[in-house]
Design an enzyme around this catalytic site. Structure first.
Site, mmCIF file in Angstrom:
data_model
loop_
_atom_site.group_PDB
_atom_site.id
_atom_site.type_symbol
_atom_site.label_atom_id
_atom_site.label_comp_id
_atom_site.label_asym_id
_atom_site.label_seq_id
_atom_site.Cartn_x
_atom_site.Cartn_y
_atom_site.Cartn_z
ATOM 1 N N HIS A 109 10.857 -25.350 11.235
ATOM 2 C CA HIS A 109 12.367 -25.802 11.335
ATOM 3 C C HIS A 109 12.737 -27.024 11.844
ATOM 4 O O HIS A 109 13.575 -27.712 11.392
ATOM 5 C CB HIS A 109 13.238 -24.607 11.980
ATOM 6 C CG HIS A 109 12.929 -23.288 11.485
ATOM 7 N ND1 HIS A 109 12.602 -22.976 10.164
ATOM 8 C CD2 HIS A 109 12.700 -21.933 11.996
ATOM 9 C CE1 HIS A 109 12.356 -21.702 9.996
ATOM 10 N NE2 HIS A 109 12.266 -21.197 11.146
ATOM 11 N N LYS B 25 19.623 -23.781 3.488
ATOM 12 C CA LYS B 25 21.159 -23.931 3.828
ATOM 13 C C LYS B 25 21.789 -25.019 3.510
ATOM 14 O O LYS B 25 21.506 -26.110 3.420
ATOM 15 C CB LYS B 25 20.842 -23.905 5.617
ATOM 16 C CG LYS B 25 20.211 -22.782 6.086
ATOM 17 C CD LYS B 25 20.522 -22.752 7.665
ATOM 18 C CE LYS B 25 19.838 -21.289 7.974
ATOM 19 N NZ LYS B 25 20.729 -20.053 7.955
ATOM 20 N N ARG C 118 0.874 -1.316 0.070
ATOM 21 C CA ARG C 118 0.071 0.091 0.070
ATOM 22 C C ARG C 118 0.946 1.186 -0.021
ATOM 23 O O ARG C 118 0.475 2.282 -0.619
ATOM 24 C CB ARG C 118 -0.883 -0.006 1.113
ATOM 25 C CG ARG C 118 -2.139 -1.154 1.121
ATOM 26 C CD ARG C 118 -2.679 -1.306 2.524
ATOM 27 N NE ARG C 118 -1.652 -1.564 3.552
ATOM 28 C CZ ARG C 118 -1.838 -1.728 4.820
ATOM 29 N NH1 ARG C 118 -3.287 -1.338 5.157
ATOM 30 N NH2 ARG C 118 -0.915 -1.637 5.707
ATOM 31 N N LYS D 73 13.973 -19.192 23.077
ATOM 32 C CA LYS D 73 14.369 -17.868 22.886
ATOM 33 C C LYS D 73 15.292 -17.335 24.316
ATOM 34 O O LYS D 73 15.189 -18.008 25.219
ATOM 35 C CB LYS D 73 13.186 -16.749 22.716
ATOM 36 C CG LYS D 73 12.671 -16.912 21.364
ATOM 37 C CD LYS D 73 12.276 -15.603 20.824
ATOM 38 C CE LYS D 73 11.607 -15.681 19.574
ATOM 39 N NZ LYS D 73 12.758 -15.525 18.302
ATOM 40 N N GLU E 86 18.133 -19.679 20.148
ATOM 41 C CA GLU E 86 18.285 -18.207 19.737
ATOM 42 C C GLU E 86 18.582 -17.453 20.754
ATOM 43 O O GLU E 86 18.160 -17.586 22.049
ATOM 44 C CB GLU E 86 17.016 -17.660 19.300
ATOM 45 C CG GLU E 86 16.382 -18.304 18.010
ATOM 46 C CD GLU E 86 15.109 -17.325 17.256
ATOM 47 O OE1 GLU E 86 15.154 -16.799 16.670
ATOM 48 O OE2 GLU E 86 14.049 -17.725 18.317
HETATM 49 N N1 LIG Z 1 10.985 -10.663 8.519
HETATM 50 C C1 LIG Z 1 11.546 -11.699 8.116
HETATM 51 O O1 LIG Z 1 12.919 -11.925 8.506
HETATM 52 C C2 LIG Z 1 10.605 -13.006 8.068
HETATM 53 C C3 LIG Z 1 11.358 -14.287 8.075
HETATM 54 C C4 LIG Z 1 10.438 -15.396 7.745
HETATM 55 C C5 LIG Z 1 9.108 -15.300 7.480
HETATM 56 N N2 LIG Z 1 8.606 -13.902 7.730
HETATM 57 C C6 LIG Z 1 7.238 -14.034 7.161
HETATM 58 O O2 LIG Z 1 6.831 -13.045 5.979
HETATM 59 C C7 LIG Z 1 5.890 -12.305 6.198
HETATM 60 C C8 LIG Z 1 6.173 -10.697 5.962
HETATM 61 O O3 LIG Z 1 6.929 -10.394 7.175
HETATM 62 P P1 LIG Z 1 7.647 -9.243 7.327
HETATM 63 O O4 LIG Z 1 8.410 -9.206 8.614
HETATM 64 O O5 LIG Z 1 8.188 -8.585 6.123
HETATM 65 O O6 LIG Z 1 6.287 -8.349 7.776
HETATM 66 P P2 LIG Z 1 6.260 -6.704 7.728
HETATM 67 O O7 LIG Z 1 7.376 -5.949 7.746
HETATM 68 O O8 LIG Z 1 5.011 -6.250 8.519
HETATM 69 O O9 LIG Z 1 5.539 -6.255 6.356
HETATM 70 C C9 LIG Z 1 4.499 -6.483 5.876
HETATM 71 C C10 LIG Z 1 4.120 -6.112 4.433
HETATM 72 O O10 LIG Z 1 2.770 -6.500 3.939
HETATM 73 C C11 LIG Z 1 2.392 -5.165 3.453
HETATM 74 N N3 LIG Z 1 0.875 -5.115 3.445
HETATM 75 C C12 LIG Z 1 0.181 -4.971 4.814
HETATM 76 N N4 LIG Z 1 -1.114 -4.874 4.623
HETATM 77 C C13 LIG Z 1 -1.094 -4.977 3.102
HETATM 78 C C14 LIG Z 1 -2.582 -4.865 2.276
HETATM 79 N N5 LIG Z 1 -3.670 -4.613 2.891
HETATM 80 N N6 LIG Z 1 -2.089 -4.942 1.053
HETATM 81 C C15 LIG Z 1 -0.915 -4.925 0.638
HETATM 82 N N7 LIG Z 1 0.079 -5.207 1.188
HETATM 83 C C16 LIG Z 1 -0.139 -5.043 2.616
HETATM 84 C C17 LIG Z 1 3.103 -4.064 4.220
HETATM 85 O O11 LIG Z 1 3.287 -2.913 3.282
HETATM 86 P P3 LIG Z 1 2.182 -1.785 3.482
HETATM 87 O O12 LIG Z 1 2.096 -1.258 4.907
HETATM 88 O O13 LIG Z 1 2.986 -0.576 2.585
HETATM 89 O O14 LIG Z 1 0.867 -2.009 2.630
HETATM 90 C C18 LIG Z 1 4.582 -4.878 4.240
HETATM 91 O O15 LIG Z 1 5.029 -4.494 3.110
HETATM 92 C C19 LIG Z 1 5.149 -12.875 7.361
HETATM 93 O O16 LIG Z 1 4.270 -13.857 6.965
HETATM 94 C C20 LIG Z 1 6.421 -13.339 8.209
HETATM 95 O O17 LIG Z 1 5.838 -14.401 9.226
HETATM 96 C C21 LIG Z 1 9.496 -12.954 7.848
#
Ligand SMILES: NC(=O)c1ccc[n+]([C@@H]2O[C@H](COP(=O)([O-])OP(=O)(O)OC[C@H]3O[C@@H](n4cnc5c(N)ncnc54)[C@H](OP(=O)(O)O)[C@@H]3O)[C@@H](O)[C@H]2O)c1
Length: 484
Positions: free
Chosen positions: A239, A181, A43, A329, A215
């Protein structure tokens, strides 16, 4: 024909920290055979150039010395941003036209990556279906789903069902970055490309197996999410069970996605289901002191940040060999390791200082931080009579191959682009994993047994965990990374 990689959640943490740096490194290594366009969707109202500038800065940070501004310039020319809301059907119609524009009307292979909160997966996939995004008549179309995949068995089944309304199973790539990995893949090589390990990889020679994902950090900024998930959903369902499957599986008939996944899922089918009574004695759970101080956590939260679980695999290879899985953790250090603890020799010819399993051979597969393998065995101390000491043989990926290890996401994104699903979880596999975890979660919630223990941060979990192992004649391998 260049492929198109569409990221839902383009402004988020995963995109900037993992996905773009991984794609950039693949670009640098010239692994993206036919070229690649990347389209971000979320968004936030970025222009193409604003998104590129933000990603340049984050990629420079996360890719470290691999970042080259000149190469980035070439890479970023194929990065595009399209603002949209997953909840707005019209935004997908606009995205469809936008993609057709940048692909110049030529049907291109596409990967759709769900890097957004899990509650959006179903709606996003549904919109992809309505707009013909899954149609493979002219080019392959795949969807990558991030973890967590469901909250329990029922929700995982529902999500599978919802995804299958749009995509066929061969188009679905459920990601668990542990499988990307090198050491995890090397475990398959170690077991099935060598003849010396397989004959001893069974109940005749192995006393037990320990799989630890520790962790050092606490829940930090993820407190709100973590309090709903807890250690079982955050670590075990994905994992730890993936590592269990790779350690315990039978050799696949061929090195290809379905043959590998058939063998993996058989392991989960053979895991003995825990009753509520089993859960009370064969699991431990704990929480580090100070957990509820975080403002995003309810004062009466009962979420576990540490768990240890004993599982039995009821098949010919593993009957009677316990698999101990633990994760926490705020532990002593960050390490992920699989410890294969062999039996003691049948006869004790030599007096050792500690007459117990610790003197028996041990194979340690260290998944992180450094990747490698260590074998423990007994040797004679020189010039000291028949005194014995445990010593080791080391294999460290980094020092052996002398170059930096690829990020897990590099391998997995490339596989998704090339259509190799070997390292991704299949629908039945994630459901089988939930079948192992659900009874534990249910018993913890309903009977509140075993009790939720407390541990000081920076130790190996609750003290009772060490006692629990000792009462079974075993010891945790509580050693911070054996390989630096
Ligand atoms: N971060 C990690 O290292 C990591 C590792 C493993 C798995 N994951 C998984 O990956 C996923 C994303 O994690 P994240 O850490 O990147 O989360 P995040 O930082 O909260 O990012 C969420 C994203 O979703 C977008 N979003 C939210 N509502 C939306 C909507 N209605 N329409 C379109 N886009 C929308 C947000 O952008 P806007 O607000 O601009 O819309 C943002 O780009 C999760 O399922 C998490 O469990 C993350």
């Amino acid at each position: 024909m260049p492929a198109t990689f569409v990221i839902f959640g383009a402004s988020g943490d995963l995109t900037s920290r993992k996905l773009i740096p991984a794609l950039y490194k693949l670009f640098c290594k010239k692994r993206l055979r036919d070229g690649l366009r990347v389209v971000g969707f979320s968004r936030s109202p970025y222009s193409h150039q604003q998104w590129r500038s933000e990603l340049a800065e984050s990629t420079a940070r996360f890719a470290g010395e691999d970042f080259d501004p000149d190469v980035w310039q070439q890479f970023e020319s194929e990065l595009f941003y399209h603002a949209g809301n997953i909840g707005e059907p019209a935004d997908f119609e606009r995205l469809r036209d936008f993609l057709a524009g940048i692909e110049k009307g030529v049907a291109s292979p596409r990967v759709y990556y769900m890097a957004t909160a899990p509650n959006f997966y179903e709606a996003a996939v549904d919109q992809l279906g309505r707009n013909g995004f899954a149609d493979e008549t002219d080019a392959p179309r795949r969807v990558v789903i991030e973890k967590p995949f469901g909250f329990d068995l029922a929700s995982a089944k529902q999500l599978n069902h919802a995804i299958h309304r749009t995509f066929q199973e061969h188009q679905v790539y459920r990601i668990d970055h542990y499988l990307g990995k090198e050491t995890v893949q090397n475990l398959l090589v170690l077991r099935f490309a060598n003849t010396i390990f397989e004959p001893v990889w069974n109940r005749n020679y192995i006393d037990h197996v320990q799989i630890t994902v520790a962790e050092e950090v606490d829940v930090g900024k993820r407190a709100g999410y973590y309090d709903k998930a807890g250690v079982m959903r955050d670590m075990f369902q994905n994992h730890l069970l993936q590592l269990l499957m790779i350690s315990a599986m039978e050799p696949p008939v061929r090195y290809e996605a379905d043959a590998i996944r058939n063998e993996k899922v058989k392991v989960l089918h053979a895991v003995r289901r825990l009753t509520a009574e089993d859960v009370a004695v064969d699991t431990l759970r704990g929480r580090y002191d100070g957990y509820t101080k975080s403002k995003d956590i309810a004062a009466d939260s009962r979420t576990a940040t540490f768990a240890a679980v004993k599982l039995w695999i009821d098949n010919w290879r593993w009957q009677g060999v316990p698999f101990y899985l633990r994760s926490g953790k705020a532990m002593s250090c960050r390490t992920t390791q699989i410890v294969i603890q062999f039996r003691e020799p049948p006869q004790r010819l030599f007096a050792t200082e500690r007459n117990n399993l610790c003197d028996a051979n041990r194979l340690i597969i260290q998944v992180q931080p450094a990747e490698g393998i260590q074998l423990h065995f007994q040797t004679k101390v020189p010039d000291a009579g028949m005194k014995l000491r445990t010593t080791d043989l080391n294999f460290n990926y980094q020092s052996e191959f002398g170059k930096s290890m690829p990020e897990a996401y590099e391998r997995l994104l490339l596989d998704a682009l090339e259509g190799d699903a070997s390292l991704f979880a299949r629908a039945d596999e994630v459901e089988a994993a939930w079948r192992v975890c659900d009874p534990i979660l249910k018993a913890w919630q309903e009977s509140d047994q075993p009790p939720l223990l407390t541990y000081e941060p920076s130790v190996w979990g609750p003290e009772e965990s060490a006692e629990w192992m000792r009462s079974q004649g075993r010891e945790w391998f509580d050693t911070c990374p054996v390989l630096a």
